[in-house]
Design a protein around this motif. Structure first.
Motif, PDB file in Angstrom:
ATOM      1  N   TYR A  31       0.829  -1.203   0.000  1.00 51.13           N
ATOM      2  CA  TYR A  31       0.000   0.000   0.000  1.00 51.13           C
ATOM      3  C   TYR A  31       0.869   1.260   0.000  1.00 51.13           C
ATOM      4  O   TYR A  31       0.511   2.268  -0.605  1.00 51.13           O
ATOM      5  N   THR A  48      -4.685   1.589   6.461  1.00 49.18           N
ATOM      6  CA  THR A  48      -5.123   0.205   6.293  1.00 49.18           C
ATOM      7  C   THR A  48      -5.176  -0.552   7.622  1.00 49.18           C
ATOM      8  O   THR A  48      -5.745  -1.635   7.676  1.00 49.18           O
ATOM      9  N   LEU A  58      -9.338   2.702   0.485  1.00 52.69           N
ATOM     10  CA  LEU A  58      -9.192   1.919  -0.737  1.00 52.69           C
ATOM     11  C   LEU A  58     -10.073   2.482  -1.848  1.00 52.69           C
ATOM     12  O   LEU A  58      -9.641   2.590  -3.000  1.00 52.69           O
TER      13      LEU A  58
END
Length: 89
Positions: A31, A48, A58
């Motif tokens: 990420y 996250t 996301l």
């Protein structure tokens, strides 16, 4: 609980802690790279780790305008040449 069980429990807690750190790294590193390539701050990858916020982050990442130049626009003088033919016998 006797001393043997207590030491076993402490050892398990240490192993679980190491496992959690490894799993967090496995999630955060990709990420981090995706946020950075999208032109955002890579620190957004820490979102996250927060439940429900990770899903919102996301969707923001997926549907936002990425601030990078696509590869087709950044390369201007690229010409493709066919590879040579294999030898004929």
């Amino acid at each position: 609980m006797d001393q043997t069980q207590l030491h076993g429990l402490q050892g398990m807690m240490g192993m679980v802690s190491i496992f959690i750190v490894i799993m967090v790294a496995i999630v955060i590193i990709p990420y981090w790279m995706i946020w950075k390539k999208a032109g955002f701050s890579p620190w957004f990858s820490l979102l996250t780790l927060i439940p429900l916020v990770n899903i919102i982050a996301l969707y923001v990442l997926a549907f936002s305008q990425w601030r990078v130049v696509p590869a087709s626009q950044s390369v201007t003088n690229f010409t493709y040449h066919n590879p040579p033919s294999p030898p004929q016998f």
